[in-house]
Write a protein that holds these residues in place. Structure first.
Motif, PDB file in Angstrom:
ATOM      1  N   ASP A 177      -1.629   0.295   9.566  1.00  0.00           N
ATOM      2  CA  ASP A 177      -1.482   0.322   8.260  1.00  0.00           C
ATOM      3  C   ASP A 177      -2.064  -1.236   7.610  1.00  0.00           C
ATOM      4  O   ASP A 177      -2.705  -1.188   6.735  1.00  0.00           O
ATOM      5  CB  ASP A 177      -0.205   0.590   7.556  1.00  0.00           C
ATOM      6  N   ALA A 191      -8.381  -4.738   5.684  1.00  0.00           N
ATOM      7  CA  ALA A 191      -9.831  -4.362   5.081  1.00  0.00           C
ATOM      8  C   ALA A 191      -9.848  -4.061   3.687  1.00  0.00           C
ATOM      9  O   ALA A 191     -11.167  -4.304   3.128  1.00  0.00           O
ATOM     10  CB  ALA A 191     -10.114  -3.209   5.898  1.00  0.00           C
ATOM     11  N   GLU A 192      -8.983  -3.767   2.946  1.00  0.00           N
ATOM     12  CA  GLU A 192      -9.063  -3.510   1.438  1.00  0.00           C
ATOM     13  C   GLU A 192      -8.500  -4.758   0.800  1.00  0.00           C
ATOM     14  O   GLU A 192      -8.436  -4.816  -0.543  1.00  0.00           O
ATOM     15  CB  GLU A 192      -8.024  -2.517   1.257  1.00  0.00           C
ATOM     16  N   SER A 193      -8.451  -5.962   1.394  1.00  0.00           N
ATOM     17  CA  SER A 193      -7.953  -7.056   0.590  1.00  0.00           C
ATOM     18  C   SER A 193      -6.760  -6.964   0.027  1.00  0.00           C
ATOM     19  O   SER A 193      -6.494  -7.717  -0.815  1.00  0.00           O
ATOM     20  CB  SER A 193      -9.148  -7.636  -0.304  1.00  0.00           C
ATOM     21  N   VAL A 194      -5.821  -6.082   0.429  1.00  0.00           N
ATOM     22  CA  VAL A 194      -4.417  -6.147   0.021  1.00  0.00           C
ATOM     23  C   VAL A 194      -3.407  -7.252   0.415  1.00  0.00           C
ATOM     24  O   VAL A 194      -2.836  -7.826  -0.178  1.00  0.00           O
ATOM     25  CB  VAL A 194      -3.702  -4.693   0.264  1.00  0.00           C
ATOM     26  N   GLN A 242      -5.848  -1.663   7.954  1.00  0.00           N
ATOM     27  CA  GLN A 242      -6.290  -1.046   6.514  1.00  0.00           C
ATOM     28  C   GLN A 242      -6.139  -1.989   5.232  1.00  0.00           C
ATOM     29  O   GLN A 242      -7.042  -2.037   4.747  1.00  0.00           O
ATOM     30  CB  GLN A 242      -5.806   0.265   6.401  1.00  0.00           C
ATOM     31  N   MET A 243      -4.876  -2.683   4.981  1.00  0.00           N
ATOM     32  CA  MET A 243      -4.659  -3.353   3.925  1.00  0.00           C
ATOM     33  C   MET A 243      -5.357  -4.611   4.064  1.00  0.00           C
ATOM     34  O   MET A 243      -5.887  -4.974   3.027  1.00  0.00           O
ATOM     35  CB  MET A 243      -3.067  -3.673   3.857  1.00  0.00           C
ATOM     36  N   ASP A 271      -4.066 -10.932   3.062  1.00  0.00           N
ATOM     37  CA  ASP A 271      -5.025 -12.044   3.679  1.00  0.00           C
ATOM     38  C   ASP A 271      -4.213 -12.761   4.752  1.00  0.00           C
ATOM     39  O   ASP A 271      -4.019 -13.994   4.608  1.00  0.00           O
ATOM     40  CB  ASP A 271      -5.387 -12.777   2.258  1.00  0.00           C
ATOM     41  N   SER A 305       0.639  -1.247   0.097  1.00  0.00           N
ATOM     42  CA  SER A 305      -0.095   0.011  -0.097  1.00  0.00           C
ATOM     43  C   SER A 305       0.964   1.342  -0.014  1.00  0.00           C
ATOM     44  O   SER A 305       1.756   1.367   0.536  1.00  0.00           O
ATOM     45  CB  SER A 305      -0.935   0.038   1.230  1.00  0.00           C
TER      46      SER A 305
END
Length: 124
Positions: A53, A59-62, A56-57, A64, A1
């Motif tokens: 961070d 939550a954004e599926s960046v 957030q990653m 797993d 990210s």
């Protein structure tokens, strides 16, 4: 990210530009317990910052993976890299910023969601 990359770059820049302040931050010989109640909230704030961070990653599926483990692992590796740089242990290694970028890319690749397996079928 992008945010994580910028955070890492700021962390590395601070450590490089302020080596004595950086070292002092981690050489405190004071326990974070009830004998020093003023440190508890600061330690909790730092812990939230370390994982923010990564949460957030996730939550954004960046990523797993467990964001707590990802955040702490990323911080531990970055901190280790800074300490090796400050101790002069990277003299014969690639530039420490290059190492940090490689490590970040490696962590993101390893934590990325896996693509679902393709179902066998007829080609069109």
């Amino acid at each position: 990210s992008e945010r994580g990359r910028l955070t890492s770059e700021a962390y590395l820049a601070f450590a490089l530009e302020n080596p004595h302040a950086y070292r002092i931050m981690f050489e405190l010989d004071t326990p974070v317990d009830e004998s020093h109640p003023e440190l508890g909230p600061q330690a909790e704030r730092a812990a939230r910052y370390i994982t923010r961070d990564a949460e957030q990653m996730a939550a954004e599926s960046v990523i797993d993976v467990d964001p707590t483990l990802f955040g702490w692992s990323m911080w531990a590796a970055t901190h280790g890299l800074v300490m090796l740089q400050q101790a002069g242990m990277l003299e014969h290694a690639p530039d420490y910023r290059t190492l940090a970028q490689f490590h970040g890319a490696l962590m993101l690749k390893g934590a990325a969601p896996t693509a679902p397996a393709k179902k066998p079928g007829k080609k069109r």
